[in-house]
Write an enzyme that holds these catalytic residues in place. Structure first.
Site, short mmCIF file in Angstrom:
data_model
loop_
_atom_site.label_atom_id
_atom_site.label_comp_id
_atom_site.label_asym_id
_atom_site.label_seq_id
_atom_site.Cartn_x
_atom_site.Cartn_y
_atom_site.Cartn_z
CG ASN A 9 -1.82 0.94 1.53
OD1 ASN A 9 -0.77 2.34 1.22
ND2 ASN A 9 -2.98 0.79 2.11
CD GLU A 39 -5.09 -17.42 3.42
OE1 GLU A 39 -6.28 -17.64 3.98
OE2 GLU A 39 -4.45 -18.56 3.10
CG ASP A 68 -3.30 -6.30 9.15
OD1 ASP A 68 -3.67 -6.11 8.47
OD2 ASP A 68 -5.09 -6.26 9.88
CB SER A 69 -4.41 -0.63 9.80
OG SER A 69 -3.91 -0.31 8.63
CG PHE A 148 -4.79 5.81 2.34
CD1 PHE A 148 -3.81 6.74 2.95
CD2 PHE A 148 -4.68 4.24 2.31
CE1 PHE A 148 -3.53 5.95 4.43
CE2 PHE A 148 -5.07 3.86 3.88
CZ PHE A 148 -3.99 4.51 4.61
CE1 TYR A 150 -13.99 1.81 4.85
CE2 TYR A 150 -11.84 1.29 5.30
CZ TYR A 150 -13.09 0.97 4.50
OH TYR A 150 -13.01 -0.77 4.33
P1 ITT Z 1 -1.66 -3.90 3.47
O1 ITT Z 1 -1.93 -5.42 3.53
O2 ITT Z 1 -0.36 -4.43 1.81
O3 ITT Z 1 0.06 -3.22 4.84
P2 ITT Z 1 -3.92 -3.00 3.08
O4 ITT Z 1 -3.97 -1.90 2.26
O5 ITT Z 1 -4.25 -4.80 2.40
O6 ITT Z 1 -2.01 -3.14 2.65
P3 ITT Z 1 -4.73 -3.78 5.57
O7 ITT Z 1 -4.72 -5.36 5.37
O8 ITT Z 1 -3.44 -3.15 6.39
O9 ITT Z 1 -4.01 -2.68 4.47
O10 ITT Z 1 -5.28 -3.25 5.25
C1 ITT Z 1 -6.07 -1.61 5.84
C2 ITT Z 1 -7.26 -0.94 5.19
O11 ITT Z 1 -7.93 -0.13 6.00
C3 ITT Z 1 -6.18 0.26 4.30
O12 ITT Z 1 -6.90 -0.38 2.86
C4 ITT Z 1 -7.85 1.20 4.00
O13 ITT Z 1 -8.61 0.65 3.61
C5 ITT Z 1 -7.98 1.21 5.91
N1 ITT Z 1 -7.33 1.85 6.71
C6 ITT Z 1 -5.84 1.74 7.37
N2 ITT Z 1 -5.38 2.94 8.25
C7 ITT Z 1 -6.38 3.71 7.34
C8 ITT Z 1 -6.45 5.41 7.72
O14 ITT Z 1 -4.81 5.92 8.10
N3 ITT Z 1 -6.87 6.23 6.09
C9 ITT Z 1 -8.06 5.45 6.42
N4 ITT Z 1 -8.27 4.30 5.79
C10 ITT Z 1 -7.67 3.56 6.69
#
Ligand code: ITT
Length: 199
Positions: A9, A39, A68-69, A148, A150
């Protein structure tokens, strides 16, 4: 020092690069590692961060950070939570925000929080972890152009703005990712002092 960040990301990468200013961040694609998509089969943010971190550590054998967020909405029983990036299936962030706003239509209870579990791995079995949150409320409609995911539908009462209306520097200071990153940064020795700190 150089740290690997187990992410695909680009927005998360840009934020963490600012949060960990002073350290060089590399992501899998920088080293030609294609399709780095372990996965995320864990049942919590922490487990998924560890899965991503370990997967990259096995490839690079150097210190790795993984995050993971996601967004946890009280009125939706904590969803989308660990499924935040996959909520609604294959959609743009804007479509995903519209979906979530639709599911919140008429809801009075709008409390929500961003959560970030971050892991710093020094080996497969040696790691440090921090999990942080940013409290807020779900908007009625999108507002703001920054950030980005949400961010445009996440209002922070304490700042009177959505996360997408914050300058990057301010978002990184108050955010779930910023606070978790700073905790782990305090464990990393300053560049040039390899004998101090945990490394
Ligand atoms: P990686 O696993 O490759 O790191 P990802 O985007 O899939 O990338 P996550 O599985 O941790 O990462 O999913 C996090 C999602 O949560 C992210 O795609 C956003 O939709 C949301 N998110 C997390 N932090 C955010 C933020 O600071 N602002 C807005 N949305 C956020």
């Amino acid at each position: 020092m150089t740290l690997w960040f187990a992410t695909g990301n680009a927005c998360k990468r840009a934020e963490l690069a600012d949060i960990l200013a002073g350290h060089a961040l590399k992501i899998p694609s920088d080293a030609g590692i294609r399709d780095f998509e372990p996965e995320e089969a864990g049942g919590s943010f922490f487990e998924n961060a560890l899965i991503k971190g370990r997967a990259l550590y096995r490839l690079v054998k150097e210190p790795v950070i993984a995050d993971d967020s996601g967004l946890c909405v009280d009125a939706l029983q904590g969803r989308p939570g660990i499924y935040s990036s996959r909520y609604g299936g294959d959609m743009t962030a804007q479509e995903r925000n519209a979906l979530l706003l639709g599911r919140m239509a008429g809801a009075q209870e709008r409390r929500a929080r961003f959560v970030c579990a971050m892991v710093l791995l020094l080996s497969e079995e040696r790691f440090y972890m921090a999990q942080e949150t940013l409290e807020g409320e779900i908007m009625q409609e999108e507002r703001g152009e920054g950030g980005f995911g949400y961010d445009p539908i996440f209002y922070i009462p304490a700042l009177g703005r959505t996360a997408a209306e914050l300058p990057a520097e301010l978002k990184n200071r108050v955010s779930h990712r910023g606070k978790a990153g700073k905790i782990l940064q305090s464990l990393i020795p300053a560049a040039g002092c390899p004998h101090r700190g945990i490394l």
